[in-house]
Design an enzyme around this catalytic site. Structure first.
Site, PDB file in Angstrom:
ATOM      1  N   SER A   8     -12.818  27.643 -14.027  1.00 17.47           N
ATOM      2  CA  SER A   8     -11.440  27.756 -14.708  1.00 17.47           C
ATOM      3  C   SER A   8     -11.975  28.200 -16.014  1.00 17.47           C
ATOM      4  CB  SER A   8     -10.974  26.490 -14.753  1.00 17.47           C
ATOM      5  OG  SER A   8      -9.649  26.684 -15.495  1.00 17.47           O
ATOM      6  N   LYS A  35      -5.980  30.352 -14.327  1.00 15.19           N
ATOM      7  CA  LYS A  35      -6.919  29.447 -14.510  1.00 15.19           C
ATOM      8  C   LYS A  35      -6.333  28.057 -14.561  1.00 15.19           C
ATOM      9  CE  LYS A  35     -10.880  32.133 -15.052  1.00 15.19           C
ATOM     10  NZ  LYS A  35     -11.764  31.852 -13.886  1.00 15.19           N
ATOM     11  N   TYR A  47      -3.777  35.244 -17.893  1.00 15.29           N
ATOM     12  CA  TYR A  47      -4.789  34.699 -17.705  1.00 15.29           C
ATOM     13  C   TYR A  47      -5.125  33.102 -17.602  1.00 15.29           C
ATOM     14  CZ  TYR A  47     -10.075  33.593 -18.079  1.00 15.29           C
ATOM     15  OH  TYR A  47     -11.412  33.179 -18.150  1.00 15.29           O
TER      16      TYR A  47
END
Ligand SMILES: NC(=O)c1ccc[n+]([C@@H]2O[C@H](COP(=O)([O-])OP(=O)(O)OC[C@H]3O[C@@H](n4cnc5c(N)ncnc54)[C@H](OP(=O)(O)O)[C@@H]3O)[C@@H](O)[C@H]2O)c1
Length: 320
Positions: free
Chosen positions: A162, A196, A192
């Site tokens: 992550s 994650k 993004y």
């Protein structure tokens, strides 16, 4: 930080240990592969570019031998390195890669979902996902689910990369929120962050659903000399400023590419990591356990993300 040589070594002539890593040809993945190889693992390096991956295989082989000699030439059997073609922007390629591995191996000890892209311009894949979402999360979800039976054969470990950037998702956003707005410089970070956060949620759900496998996610550290930043540093003219900016951040807060691999290596190899204490947990630089964001921790949201992913894959002909 710790010395990765202190982690358990498995002599491949006595015991076969199998690792699968995505994006093992570059950056953090390169050093993760190097150390797994030096610890006796057969490592399947899954990458989209055969030339780059085969070059990395040759470099890693040389580097491992160089290090052994530098350490006094201690006789230690190295593992082996194998290339598997995998393009995370194509679900069919993901499925093919998983079935190739499943044909060759009966069990997998460690799966490392490492490959990723960061803060790139908005783009939809041919499978119909936003490109960061598919590369960083959806394709790894499919890959993991296809390899899960092999991981369950030996109480294997699943380690998913992550990022501290997941904190940008400051409240739970619906998974079909595309954030296709301008300026890209801001909204690409939201995209993004969603990917994650989804990686952490996926890890937590896996840990609940399959408690016989160790599932963890992690932030590797700020590793400024990998290719992750290349979209920004290659921009004409302003790329130089971004490069300088990243170098300054790296100088004060960064770690080297090799140090960036330590969290993954600890989670993959350490005897201190166990199902009872660590399943579903989130780690940071050097392999220290830490807390993920409030959003990523919420199990109802994690379940929603899981259901969305299963439906989206099913709609495209991939039953998981
Ligand atoms: N560097 C950091 O500071 C940092 C911080 C937090 C999290 N992370 C995470 O750490 C992981 C590794 O990043 P890194 O810094 O080592 O970056 P990197 O050097 O750019 O490595 C990324 C790897 O992913 C592969 N990849 C990208 N798109 C792919 C695709 N469509 N199919 C297959 N492989 C693909 C790349 O392959 P190619 O070589 O062919 O492009 C490369 O091997 C990423 O998940 C990243 O989000 C990094």
């Amino acid at each position: 930080m710790f010395d990765p040589d202190s982690l358990p070594y498995y002599d491949p002539l006595i015991e076969t240990k199998i690792a699968v890593i995505t994006g093992g040809n570059s950056g953090i993945g390169y050093y993760t592969t190097l150390h797994l190889y030096m610890h006796g693992f057969t490592v399947y390096i899954c990458g989209r570019n055969s030339h780059k991956t085969n070059t990395a295989i040759s470099d890693i082989t040389k580097e491992a031998k160089r290090r052994l000699i530098a350490n006094g030439g201690v006789l230690q059997n190295l593992g082996s390195l194998k290339y598997i073609h995998l393009d995370l922007t194509a679900l069919k390629s993901v499925e093919r890669a998983a079935s190739k591995i499943a044909k060759m191996e009966k069990k997998i000890d460690v799966l490392i979902n490492n490959a990723g892209i960061m803060a790139v311009p908005f783009e939809m894949t041919r499978d119909g996902f936003e490109i960061q979402m598919q590369t960083n999360y959806v394709s790894h979800f499919l890959f993991t689910m296809r390899l899960l039976p092999l991981l369950r054969e030996c109480n294997g470990r699943i380690i998913s990369l992550s990022s501290i950037g997941h904190h940008f998702e400051f409240s739970y956003w619906k998974m079909d929120q595309l954030w296709d707005y301008k300026p890209n410089m801001i909204f690409t970070w939201f995209r993004y962050a969603m990917t994650k956060t989804a990686v952490i949620q996926f890890t937590k759900m896996l840990a609940i659903k399959y408690p016989d496998v160790i599932c963890v996610s992690l932030h590797p550290g700020l590793v400024m000399n990998t290719n992750l930043f290349s979209y920004w540093t290659r921009l004409p003219i302003i790329g130089i400023f971004f490069w300088l900016f990243f170098q300054v951040i790296g100088y004060f807060f960064g770690v080297s590419n090799e140090q960036g691999s330590l969290a993954t290596l600890k989670c993959a190899l350490s005897d201190d990591i166990n199902i009872e204490k660590h399943n579903g947990k989130y780690f940071t630089t050097g392999g220290l356990e830490t807390k993920s964001s409030y959003v990523a921790k919420n199990l109802d949201d994690a379940a929603s993300t899981w259901i969305w992913t299963v439906h989206e894959l099913k709609n495209r002909g991939f039953d998981v």
